[in-house]
Write a protein that holds these residues in place. Structure first.
Motif, short mmCIF file in Angstrom:
data_model
loop_
_atom_site.label_atom_id
_atom_site.label_comp_id
_atom_site.label_asym_id
_atom_site.label_seq_id
_atom_site.Cartn_x
_atom_site.Cartn_y
_atom_site.Cartn_z
N GLY A 1 -28.31 18.90 26.73
CA GLY A 1 -27.83 19.04 28.11
C GLY A 1 -26.36 18.81 28.35
N GLU B 1 -24.55 21.59 30.41
CA GLU B 1 -24.81 21.56 31.85
C GLU B 1 -23.96 20.50 32.54
OE1 GLU B 1 -26.45 23.71 33.66
OE2 GLU B 1 -26.79 24.83 31.80
N ARG C 1 -20.60 22.07 33.07
CA ARG C 1 -20.68 23.08 34.13
C ARG C 1 -20.76 22.45 35.51
NH1 ARG C 1 -24.84 27.47 31.32
NH2 ARG C 1 -23.28 28.31 29.87
N THR C 2 -21.44 21.33 35.60
CA THR C 2 -21.55 20.66 36.89
C THR C 2 -20.18 20.25 37.42
OG1 THR C 2 -23.79 19.86 36.40
CG2 THR C 2 -22.55 18.68 38.09
#
Length: 453
Positions: free
Chosen positions: A240, A243, A246-247
């Motif tokens: 993860g 992600e 990207r957040t």
């Protein structure tokens, strides 16, 4: 006497069809031409190879984003030029043709006109029947500023590959307009240019955005963490971490996609045989590695890609890293630095695509899906390809350029490992998300047996 006017001797034809009409009129008086005119349809089609390029140029307006109808109207005007040229040319060349003692037949002009009309009809039919090119208004064109110089292997293997993939899968409806390092913006300004919507897309190292994205230092590679490429890939995609990046990037209106994970290894001009040798080095670096190398005692400084070779060649720096063997070879670094240093300083997602989220949202749904799928596929393809090409590039450098693989002495390796642990904890202090990412990393490394918890 020949008439003055458009068909006068020495006049320039107004279009290519004029030339064809004049040629037709000038040769219509020969017996062979009269024979050919008996099969006027065949003659008409014989004109098509010469006319077709001009017909396409008349319809080029379609390629500039106007309607097919407008392109067809312009073709009609071109056809009118053709007919006018045929009549004008016939008038000035209307000498009698003796056929069985008779004067010139009044039907000769009409026959010539029929040929012209049939030729024009052939052009029009071919134009209408041919597949119309995609309207330029339906083609998405994105400006892409890269941090890679065009000489870098990743410019072709990563960026040009993605461009070709998108064009192939969208039948040319999605086009990336590529700009090499420094063409539009300096490398450290690419993220901001994308965030503000000045350009739609760019490539960067996460090292350039550590002041904007708190986990970027971890993304650019904590030193002496992973030992194999698959471990970095698993951490990004299965645990993860991607992600998490990207957040944070999304808070700036940017979609972040790692291009690949790969090792970063130095090249130096002289072998490192002791800790004192290491501490005397001037090294081109960036991001977390730059801070790490400085903390370890070397003099690390950032230089953009295009300045790397001359700095190394002239002694401004003693060593540098640009990827590993593949990057060093493509940038010509082995010409002036013959020692390839191992082990790797880090293995990380050191290159990434950054894309305006607004630009993604504005895409038609099918293009959006193709883009996102292509980016995901690119990560796995390029990670595996890079691993393979690393071995090929290093073997070639050893065989062809007398490069030597130089392993760091144990005292240097131990010193760097101790310094690395402190660098990890420093990254965790930047935000709660950075602390969470580091905890995830340490847990993973402990599971692999690399560190004790």
């Amino acid at each position: 006497m020949r008439e003055a006017g458009h068909a006068r001797e020495g006049a320039k034809p107004r279009c290519r069809l004029d030339k064809i009409g004049m040629k037709n009129a000038e040769t219509a008086n020969s017996a062979e031409q009269h024979f050919a005119l008996q099969n006027s349809a065949a003659v008409a089609w014989s004109f098509y190879p010469s006319i077709a390029p001009f017909s396409r140029s008349c319809s080029a307006v379609v390629d500039t984003g106007r309607t097919t109808l407008l392109g067809l109207i312009k073709n009609i005007f071109c056809i009118a030029e053709f007919l006018s040229a045929a009549m004008s040319a016939r008038r000035y060349n209307a000498s009698p043709v003796k056929r069985g003692g008779q004067g010139g037949s009044p039907m000769t002009l009409m026959t010539t006109f029929k040929v012209a009309a049939l030729a024009a009809a052939a052009v029009a039919t071919a134009f209408v029947a041919a597949p119309a090119p995609a309207d330029a208004q339906d083609t998405v064109r994105w400006r892409v500023q890269s941090h890679w110089p065009s000489a870098s292997s990743s410019f072709s293997d990563s960026l040009e590959r993605l461009k070709a993939t998108l064009e192939a899968r969208t039948d040319g409806r999605f086009v990336l307009q590529l700009h090499e390092a420094g063409a539009l913006f300096p490398a450290r300004e690419i993220f901001s240019a994308v965030s503000r919507g000045i350009i739609e897309m760019g490539t960067i190292s996460p090292a350039y955005i550590r002041d904007r994205v708190s986990v970027a230092g971890i993304a650019s590679g904590l030193p002496f963490a992973f030992r194999n490429t698959w471990e970095a890939a698993y951490f990004h995609k299965n645990l993860g971490f991607e992600e998490m990046i990207r957040t944070e990037a999304a808070e700036h209106g940017v979609f972040y996609a790692t291009d690949k994970v790969y090792p970063t290894e130095m090249v130096v001009k002289a072998p490192i045989e002791s800790l004192a040798d290491f501490e005397s080095l001037k090294i081109r670096s960036s991001g977390a590695l730059q801070e790490f190398l400085t903390e370890a005692g070397a003099a690390a400084t950032y230089l953009p890609g295009p300045e790397l070779y001359p700095a190394l060649a002239t002694g401004v720096v003693d060593g540098a890293h640009w990827g590993a063997a593949q990057g060093a070879k493509s940038m010509g670094l082995y010409e002036v630095a013959k020692y390839h240093v191992q082990p790797a300083l880090n293995i990380a997602g050191t290159d990434a695509f950054v894309i305006s989220q607004d630009a993604i949202d504005a895409l038609p749904e099918d293009l959006r899906d193709i883009l996102l799928n292509a980016l995901e596929e690119q990560f796995w393809f390029r990670t595996n390809e890079y691993t393979y090409k690393e071995q090929i590039a290093l073997a070639a450098a050893i065989a062809e350029q007398d490069v030597q693989v130089a392993r760091l002495p144990d005292e240097v390796t131990q010193h760097l490992a101790a310094t690395a642990t402190a660098a990890w904890d420093k990254e965790a202090e930047k935000s709660e998300m950075a602390a969470e990412a580091l905890e995830k990393l340490k847990s993973f490394l402990a599971d692999l047996g690399y560190i004790q918890r």
